[in-house]
Design a protein around this motif. Sequence first.
Motif, PDB file in Angstrom:
ATOM      1  N   ALA A 104       5.538   6.221   6.095  1.00  0.00           N
ATOM      2  CA  ALA A 104       6.531   6.529   5.007  1.00  0.00           C
ATOM      3  C   ALA A 104       7.128   5.063   4.518  1.00  0.00           C
ATOM      4  O   ALA A 104       7.393   4.252   5.325  1.00  0.00           O
ATOM      5  CB  ALA A 104       7.791   7.306   5.621  1.00  0.00           C
ATOM      6  N   ARG A 105       7.534   5.394   2.987  1.00  0.00           N
ATOM      7  CA  ARG A 105       8.175   4.144   2.545  1.00  0.00           C
ATOM      8  C   ARG A 105       9.466   4.546   2.062  1.00  0.00           C
ATOM      9  O   ARG A 105       9.951   5.124   1.082  1.00  0.00           O
ATOM     10  CB  ARG A 105       7.271   3.756   1.164  1.00  0.00           C
ATOM     11  CG  ARG A 105       8.116   2.660   0.572  1.00  0.00           C
ATOM     12  CD  ARG A 105       8.594   2.791  -0.988  1.00  0.00           C
ATOM     13  NE  ARG A 105       9.498   3.594  -0.923  1.00  0.00           N
ATOM     14  CZ  ARG A 105      10.349   3.980  -2.080  1.00  0.00           C
ATOM     15  NH1 ARG A 105       9.784   3.359  -3.527  1.00  0.00           N
ATOM     16  NH2 ARG A 105      11.222   4.682  -2.324  1.00  0.00           N
ATOM     17  N   SER A 106      10.414   4.395   3.238  1.00  0.00           N
ATOM     18  CA  SER A 106      12.028   5.217   2.812  1.00  0.00           C
ATOM     19  C   SER A 106      12.883   4.113   2.545  1.00  0.00           C
ATOM     20  O   SER A 106      13.068   2.873   3.204  1.00  0.00           O
ATOM     21  CB  SER A 106      12.179   5.859   4.237  1.00  0.00           C
ATOM     22  OG  SER A 106      11.125   6.881   4.450  1.00  0.00           O
ATOM     23  N   ALA A 138       0.996  -1.291   0.053  1.00  0.00           N
ATOM     24  CA  ALA A 138      -0.164  -0.035  -0.048  1.00  0.00           C
ATOM     25  C   ALA A 138       0.796   1.129  -0.200  1.00  0.00           C
ATOM     26  O   ALA A 138       0.140   2.397  -0.246  1.00  0.00           O
ATOM     27  CB  ALA A 138      -1.039   0.022   1.484  1.00  0.00           C
ATOM     28  N   ASN A 139       2.102   1.233   0.281  1.00  0.00           N
ATOM     29  CA  ASN A 139       3.033   2.449   0.513  1.00  0.00           C
ATOM     30  C   ASN A 139       3.747   2.670  -0.540  1.00  0.00           C
ATOM     31  O   ASN A 139       4.728   3.392  -0.617  1.00  0.00           O
ATOM     32  CB  ASN A 139       3.417   2.678   1.915  1.00  0.00           C
ATOM     33  CG  ASN A 139       4.768   1.674   2.229  1.00  0.00           C
ATOM     34  OD1 ASN A 139       4.806   0.905   1.372  1.00  0.00           O
ATOM     35  ND2 ASN A 139       5.338   1.800   3.328  1.00  0.00           N
ATOM     36  N   GLY A 140       3.568   2.223  -1.738  1.00  0.00           N
ATOM     37  CA  GLY A 140       4.366   2.740  -3.012  1.00  0.00           C
ATOM     38  C   GLY A 140       5.646   2.092  -3.015  1.00  0.00           C
ATOM     39  O   GLY A 140       6.588   2.740  -3.233  1.00  0.00           O
ATOM     40  N   PRO A 141       5.662   0.692  -2.811  1.00  0.00           N
ATOM     41  CA  PRO A 141       6.995  -0.114  -3.054  1.00  0.00           C
ATOM     42  C   PRO A 141       7.471   0.034  -4.365  1.00  0.00           C
ATOM     43  O   PRO A 141       6.728   0.292  -5.355  1.00  0.00           O
ATOM     44  CB  PRO A 141       6.568  -1.555  -2.591  1.00  0.00           C
ATOM     45  CG  PRO A 141       5.067  -1.453  -3.179  1.00  0.00           C
ATOM     46  CD  PRO A 141       4.593  -0.211  -2.933  1.00  0.00           C
ATOM     47  N   HIS A 144      11.766   0.210 -13.962  1.00  0.00           N
ATOM     48  CA  HIS A 144      10.959   0.131 -12.663  1.00  0.00           C
ATOM     49  C   HIS A 144      10.370   1.629 -12.603  1.00  0.00           C
ATOM     50  O   HIS A 144      10.538   2.448 -13.156  1.00  0.00           O
ATOM     51  CB  HIS A 144      12.218   0.032 -11.475  1.00  0.00           C
ATOM     52  CG  HIS A 144      13.199   1.198 -11.546  1.00  0.00           C
ATOM     53  ND1 HIS A 144      14.354   1.102 -12.325  1.00  0.00           N
ATOM     54  CD2 HIS A 144      13.439   2.006 -10.887  1.00  0.00           C
ATOM     55  CE1 HIS A 144      15.003   2.010 -12.121  1.00  0.00           C
ATOM     56  NE2 HIS A 144      14.426   2.701 -11.035  1.00  0.00           N
ATOM     57  N   GLY A 145       9.566   1.799 -11.513  1.00  0.00           N
ATOM     58  CA  GLY A 145       9.032   2.862 -11.084  1.00  0.00           C
ATOM     59  C   GLY A 145       8.240   2.579  -9.623  1.00  0.00           C
ATOM     60  O   GLY A 145       8.425   1.581  -9.138  1.00  0.00           O
ATOM     61  N   SER A 146       7.418   3.466  -9.246  1.00  0.00           N
ATOM     62  CA  SER A 146       6.855   3.291  -7.879  1.00  0.00           C
ATOM     63  C   SER A 146       5.615   4.167  -7.828  1.00  0.00           C
ATOM     64  O   SER A 146       5.575   5.323  -8.571  1.00  0.00           O
ATOM     65  CB  SER A 146       7.468   3.491  -6.646  1.00  0.00           C
ATOM     66  OG  SER A 146       8.008   4.853  -6.471  1.00  0.00           O
ATOM     67  N   ASN A 147       4.464   3.777  -7.061  1.00  0.00           N
ATOM     68  CA  ASN A 147       3.193   4.487  -7.025  1.00  0.00           C
ATOM     69  C   ASN A 147       3.608   5.504  -5.759  1.00  0.00           C
ATOM     70  O   ASN A 147       4.304   5.336  -5.040  1.00  0.00           O
ATOM     71  CB  ASN A 147       2.224   3.707  -6.898  1.00  0.00           C
ATOM     72  CG  ASN A 147       1.640   3.055  -7.784  1.00  0.00           C
ATOM     73  OD1 ASN A 147       1.621   3.403  -9.056  1.00  0.00           O
ATOM     74  ND2 ASN A 147       1.502   1.703  -7.900  1.00  0.00           N
TER      75      ASN A 147
END
Length: 290
Positions: free
Chosen positions: A256-258, A175-178, A246-249
């Motif tokens: 936070a997705r740090s 859910a946090n944009g991996p 690659h990319g991320s949402n």
Amino acid sequence: MQDDYPSRTGAKPQVMLRQDPVLYDAQLENCPYGAAAARQFDAQGFYFLPELFSAEEVAVLNREMQRIRTDKALRQREELVTEPGSEDCVRTVFDIHLFSTAFGAVANDSRILDFVRFILKDDLYLHQTRLNYKPGFRGREFYWHSDFETWHVEDGMPRMRAVSVVLALRDNVDANGPMLLVPGSHRQFIGCQGVTPRDHYKQSLKEQYFGTPDDDALAGLISEGGIFSAIGPAGSVLFFDCNLMHGSNSNITPFARSNAFFVFNAVSNRLVQPFGGTAPRPEFIAHREG
Ligand code: 6CS
Ligand code: FE
């Protein structure tokens, strides 16, 4: 120098086969994580090791991250990039190995270095390091791209002989944009449309519109390889080839997705003049001396 990977020339974009090896050491038994890991990296373009770093190690790095992220002096510097439309929401901080000895130590850790050395079979230097903080609520996406495409066109990286290492500082969940990876995409080079504007990095580090694949090329890669979501607890490490798509949402969760990134380049692959004809980007994005 002849350009084997033309992109952003203004001509119609094209898809080409990779002209370089993925594994520079053919002796798979030399791989510190075993021959199966080497084979996987070769075929897929990445290798994921959940929880390679311990909770204690991650706790120390989280404190470092918070210090860097809130450092007043850094706010004035170009190394710190904020989210589009925001002056205080941190998106990226470059050169974390220079701002923090703890992050510097990660770049020298044998759990990381030995595998990268095996893949590239050369002496290494740090091409780029960064913290992608991806804050909760307001962390914006990174559109699909190959890092090599940018490093070749804008920085003058000659060949595909670099590897990125991503250390999760927080849990990366669905859910946090991996990070989303396209397995096998490292074997094709997608030339991109358009021509790079001047000082492009000032825009692209926030939102990228040049150096991104056209819809047909992207759909082709994903129909062949699918999408792998690099999810795992804090402490997990992802190794990926410089040309992997690659990319991320975005991240609309409170969490936070740090991730900390360390990009190693082979010394034989040092930067030359940018292939796109623009002025080289600053040293903090692309080390030339390192
Ligand atoms: O421009 C660059 O070098 C950076 N931009 C992206 C989206 N990925 C790699 C690198 O940090
Ligand atoms: Fe990237």
